[in-house]
Scaffold this active site. Structure first.
Site, PDB file in Angstrom:
ATOM      1  N   ARG A  12      88.500  35.760 -23.912  1.00 22.79           N
ATOM      2  CA  ARG A  12      88.766  36.637 -22.758  1.00 22.79           C
ATOM      3  C   ARG A  12      87.441  37.054 -22.136  1.00 22.79           C
ATOM      4  NH1 ARG A  12      91.259  41.732 -23.136  1.00 22.79           N
ATOM      5  NH2 ARG A  12      90.659  42.168 -25.276  1.00 22.79           N
ATOM      6  N   GLY A  13      87.495  37.492 -20.898  1.00 19.48           N
ATOM      7  CA  GLY A  13      86.360  38.138 -20.255  1.00 19.48           C
ATOM      8  C   GLY A  13      85.100  37.284 -20.250  1.00 19.48           C
ATOM      9  N   ARG A  39      96.843  36.081 -25.271  1.00 19.79           N
ATOM     10  CA  ARG A  39      95.729  35.647 -24.420  1.00 19.79           C
ATOM     11  C   ARG A  39      95.008  34.455 -25.050  1.00 19.79           C
ATOM     12  NH1 ARG A  39      93.734  39.375 -20.478  1.00 19.79           N
ATOM     13  NH2 ARG A  39      92.013  37.918 -20.152  1.00 19.79           N
ATOM     14  N   GLN A 144      78.804  57.257 -23.781  1.00 21.01           N
ATOM     15  CA  GLN A 144      78.738  56.028 -24.594  1.00 21.01           C
ATOM     16  C   GLN A 144      77.674  56.108 -25.684  1.00 21.01           C
ATOM     17  OE1 GLN A 144      78.294  52.511 -21.995  1.00 21.01           O
ATOM     18  NE2 GLN A 144      80.333  51.965 -22.703  1.00 21.01           N
ATOM     19  N   TYR A 147      78.407  53.163 -28.067  1.00 17.73           N
ATOM     20  CA  TYR A 147      78.181  51.831 -27.484  1.00 17.73           C
ATOM     21  C   TYR A 147      76.694  51.612 -27.181  1.00 17.73           C
ATOM     22  CZ  TYR A 147      79.155  47.891 -24.276  1.00 17.73           C
ATOM     23  OH  TYR A 147      79.203  46.665 -23.642  1.00 17.73           O
ATOM     24  N   PRO A 177      74.118  42.043 -20.119  1.00 23.73           N
ATOM     25  CA  PRO A 177      74.935  42.111 -18.902  1.00 23.73           C
ATOM     26  C   PRO A 177      74.934  43.514 -18.305  1.00 23.73           C
ATOM     27  CG  PRO A 177      76.172  41.149 -20.748  1.00 23.73           C
ATOM     28  CD  PRO A 177      74.933  41.788 -21.309  1.00 23.73           C
ATOM     29  N   GLY A 178      75.019  43.548 -16.991  1.00 28.41           N
ATOM     30  CA  GLY A 178      75.322  44.799 -16.313  1.00 28.41           C
ATOM     31  C   GLY A 178      76.829  44.960 -16.229  1.00 28.41           C
ATOM     32  N   TYR A 179      77.298  45.570 -15.151  1.00 30.87           N
ATOM     33  CA  TYR A 179      78.740  45.795 -15.000  1.00 30.87           C
ATOM     34  C   TYR A 179      79.384  44.520 -14.434  1.00 30.87           C
ATOM     35  CZ  TYR A 179      78.531  50.612 -16.424  1.00 30.87           C
ATOM     36  OH  TYR A 179      78.375  51.752 -17.178  1.00 30.87           O
ATOM     37  N   ILE A 180      80.232  43.903 -15.256  1.00 29.99           N
ATOM     38  CA  ILE A 180      80.847  42.618 -14.933  1.00 29.99           C
ATOM     39  C   ILE A 180      82.347  42.829 -14.735  1.00 29.99           C
ATOM     40  CG2 ILE A 180      81.113  40.210 -15.715  1.00 29.99           C
ATOM     41  CD1 ILE A 180      78.147  41.147 -15.347  1.00 29.99           C
TER      42      ILE A 180
HETATM   43  N1  CAA Z   1      76.908  61.634 -15.338  1.00 29.85           N
HETATM   44  C1  CAA Z   1      76.913  62.981 -15.355  1.00 29.85           C
HETATM   45  N2  CAA Z   1      78.016  63.718 -15.513  1.00 29.85           N
HETATM   46  C2  CAA Z   1      79.172  63.067 -15.684  1.00 29.85           C
HETATM   47  C3  CAA Z   1      79.258  61.677 -15.670  1.00 29.85           C
HETATM   48  C4  CAA Z   1      78.058  60.946 -15.476  1.00 29.85           C
HETATM   49  N3  CAA Z   1      78.066  59.624 -15.440  1.00 29.85           N
HETATM   50  N4  CAA Z   1      80.549  61.319 -15.868  1.00 29.85           N
HETATM   51  C5  CAA Z   1      81.259  62.458 -15.990  1.00 29.85           C
HETATM   52  N5  CAA Z   1      80.417  63.507 -15.860  1.00 29.85           N
HETATM   53  C6  CAA Z   1      80.760  64.927 -15.932  1.00 29.85           C
HETATM   54  C7  CAA Z   1      81.909  65.256 -14.974  1.00 29.85           C
HETATM   55  O1  CAA Z   1      81.394  65.508 -13.691  1.00 29.85           O
HETATM   56  C8  CAA Z   1      82.493  66.480 -15.641  1.00 29.85           C
HETATM   57  O2  CAA Z   1      81.693  67.585 -15.347  1.00 29.85           O
HETATM   58  P1  CAA Z   1      82.370  69.042 -15.215  1.00 29.85           P
HETATM   59  O3  CAA Z   1      83.105  69.296 -16.494  1.00 29.85           O
HETATM   60  O4  CAA Z   1      81.213  69.937 -14.971  1.00 29.85           O
HETATM   61  O5  CAA Z   1      83.291  68.931 -14.040  1.00 29.85           O
HETATM   62  C9  CAA Z   1      82.309  66.204 -17.127  1.00 29.85           C
HETATM   63  O6  CAA Z   1      81.254  65.214 -17.216  1.00 29.85           O
HETATM   64  C10 CAA Z   1      83.559  65.650 -17.775  1.00 29.85           C
HETATM   65  O7  CAA Z   1      83.995  64.556 -16.995  1.00 29.85           O
HETATM   66  P2  CAA Z   1      85.379  63.888 -17.262  1.00 29.85           P
HETATM   67  O8  CAA Z   1      86.463  64.885 -17.021  1.00 29.85           O
HETATM   68  O9  CAA Z   1      85.465  62.582 -16.521  1.00 29.85           O
HETATM   69  O10 CAA Z   1      85.279  63.661 -18.818  1.00 29.85           O
HETATM   70  P3  CAA Z   1      86.183  62.786 -19.700  1.00 29.85           P
HETATM   71  O11 CAA Z   1      85.925  63.302 -21.053  1.00 29.85           O
HETATM   72  O12 CAA Z   1      87.589  62.682 -19.238  1.00 29.85           O
HETATM   73  O13 CAA Z   1      85.557  61.317 -19.528  1.00 29.85           O
HETATM   74  C11 CAA Z   1      84.031  59.587 -19.844  1.00 29.85           C
HETATM   75  C12 CAA Z   1      84.228  61.086 -19.800  1.00 29.85           C
HETATM   76  C13 CAA Z   1      84.966  58.953 -20.885  1.00 29.85           C
HETATM   77  C14 CAA Z   1      82.616  59.345 -20.280  1.00 29.85           C
HETATM   78  C15 CAA Z   1      84.320  58.965 -18.492  1.00 29.85           C
HETATM   79  O14 CAA Z   1      83.464  59.598 -17.540  1.00 29.85           O
HETATM   80  C16 CAA Z   1      84.024  57.478 -18.472  1.00 29.85           C
HETATM   81  O15 CAA Z   1      84.837  56.675 -18.885  1.00 29.85           O
HETATM   82  N6  CAA Z   1      82.869  57.083 -17.967  1.00 29.85           N
HETATM   83  C17 CAA Z   1      82.502  55.677 -17.885  1.00 29.85           C
HETATM   84  C18 CAA Z   1      81.568  55.327 -18.970  1.00 29.85           C
HETATM   85  C19 CAA Z   1      81.119  53.903 -18.718  1.00 29.85           C
HETATM   86  O16 CAA Z   1      80.447  53.592 -17.739  1.00 29.85           O
HETATM   87  N7  CAA Z   1      81.471  52.994 -19.598  1.00 29.85           N
HETATM   88  C20 CAA Z   1      81.096  51.617 -19.445  1.00 29.85           C
HETATM   89  C21 CAA Z   1      82.225  50.769 -19.862  1.00 29.85           C
HETATM   90  S1  CAA Z   1      81.899  49.054 -19.457  1.00 29.85           S
HETATM   91  C22 CAA Z   1      80.765  48.585 -20.569  1.00 29.85           C
HETATM   92  O17 CAA Z   1      80.368  49.301 -21.424  1.00 29.85           O
HETATM   93  C23 CAA Z   1      80.248  47.180 -20.424  1.00 29.85           C
HETATM   94  C24 CAA Z   1      78.799  47.143 -20.305  1.00 29.85           C
HETATM   95  O18 CAA Z   1      78.117  46.721 -21.227  1.00 29.85           O
HETATM   96  C25 CAA Z   1      78.152  47.523 -19.054  1.00 29.85           C
END
Ligand code: CAA
Length: 240
Positions: A12-13, A39, A144, A147, A177-180
């Site tokens: 996958r992916g 899958r 993260q 991660y 990788p960056g965001y894919i």
């Molecule tokens: N920077 C700063 N502040 C942030 C933020 C960020 N990136 N994201 C959220 N916040 C803050 C919000 O503004 C909020 O602030 P307040 O409470 O003051 O309003 C607080 O953090 C809580 O935010 P949420 O309600 O969204 O918190 P949550 O607990 O529901 O979710 C999270 C938090 C799970 C981290 C969610 O923001 C998330 O999923 N973020 C994405 C993380 C990400 O990019 N993951 C990558 C996945 S892909 C991958 O990993 C592949 C790869 O290799 C690139």
């Protein structure tokens, strides 16, 4: 004779794109997967590439899996440690289990697979290992710590193991990788993802095939002088 390659998380992916690219380049590919049988079946029907089920976080399963692939396809020359999971949460909400699962799979899985294949590569004096790091291991990412720690560990692991492999004909490199555009990134909340994409100079998510392109370069016989390095493919989001 065609070289044998194992791609973890290869049905996958990003892993699927890597399996397909290696297959197209003449490698005999074993695509490992862990959970999603449907899958995996669809992948094999579509590509003709054999899928093998085991959990990379399980050391004994990796040893058995590598042995099975070697018995069925031939000695393993290439390992692409691509399998990875996320359990994103802020520190406040992250559980110990969410930490363990990510570290055991993303970083422990890399050790397990390398260890299982290493002696054979040493004996044959040839090996190509590509470990999937991440922009989020290089730069960190809100939500993260598990991660980012595991992926950052991949980069250190790669630099260390490359030094052991270098005099033995084994290269060990990382891809970052960056965001894919994959299921993993699709799980990021849309409002968060929108802000991330806005920070990618190329102006879009990457495609899985664009990561596979880098892997093909690193595993080539001609890439014997490339080791301990990281190929970042992230649309210019992080210049490392
Ligand atoms: N920077 C700063 N502040 C942030 C933020 C960020 N990136 N994201 C959220 N916040 C803050 C919000 O503004 C909020 O602030 P307040 O409470 O003051 O309003 C607080 O953090 C809580 O935010 P949420 O309600 O969204 O918190 P949550 O607990 O529901 O979710 C999270 C938090 C799970 C981290 C969610 O923001 C998330 O999923 N973020 C994405 C993380 C990400 O990019 N993951 C990558 C996945 S892909 C991958 O990993 C592949 C790869 O290799 C690139």
């Amino acid at each position: 004779m065609a070289r044998v390659a194992i791609v973890t998380g290869g049905t996958r992916g990003i892993g699927e794109a890597i399996s397909v690219a290696l297959n197209g380049a003449g490698y005999r590919v074993a695509a490992n997967y862990c959970g999603n049988d449907d899958r995996a079946r669809a992948f094999t029907e579509k590509t003709g590439i054999a899928a093998y089920k085991w959990d990379v976080a399980d050391f004994d399963a990796c040893v058995a899996g590598v042995a099975q692939v070697a018995a069925e396809l031939g000695p393993v020359a290439v390992i692409v440690n691509n399998a990875g999971i996320t359990r994103d949460a802020t520190m406040k909400k992250m559980s110990r289990a969410g930490w363990d699962e990510v570290v055991d799979t993303n970083l422990g899985g890399c050790f397990n697979m390398c260890k299982a294949a290493w002696d054979g590569m040493l004996e044959r004096g040839f090996g190509r290992i590509v470990n999937s790091g991440s922009i989020n291991g290089q730069a960190g990412q809100y939500g993260q710590v598990n991660y980012a720690a595991a992926k950052s560990g991949i980069h250190g692991f790669t630099k260390a193991l490359s030094q052991e492999g270098a005099p033995k004909g084994i290269t060990v490199n990382a891809i970052a990788p960056g965001y894919i555009d994959t299921d993993m990134v699709a799980a990021v909340p849309p409002n968060v993802l929108e802000k991330i994409v806005a920070r990618i100079p190329v102006g879009r998510l990457g495609r899985a095939e664009e990561i596979a392109r880098g892997v093909l370069f690193l595993v080539a016989d001609e890439a014997g002088f490339v080791t301990g390095s990281t190929v970042s493919i992230n649309g210019g989001q992080h210049m490392y």
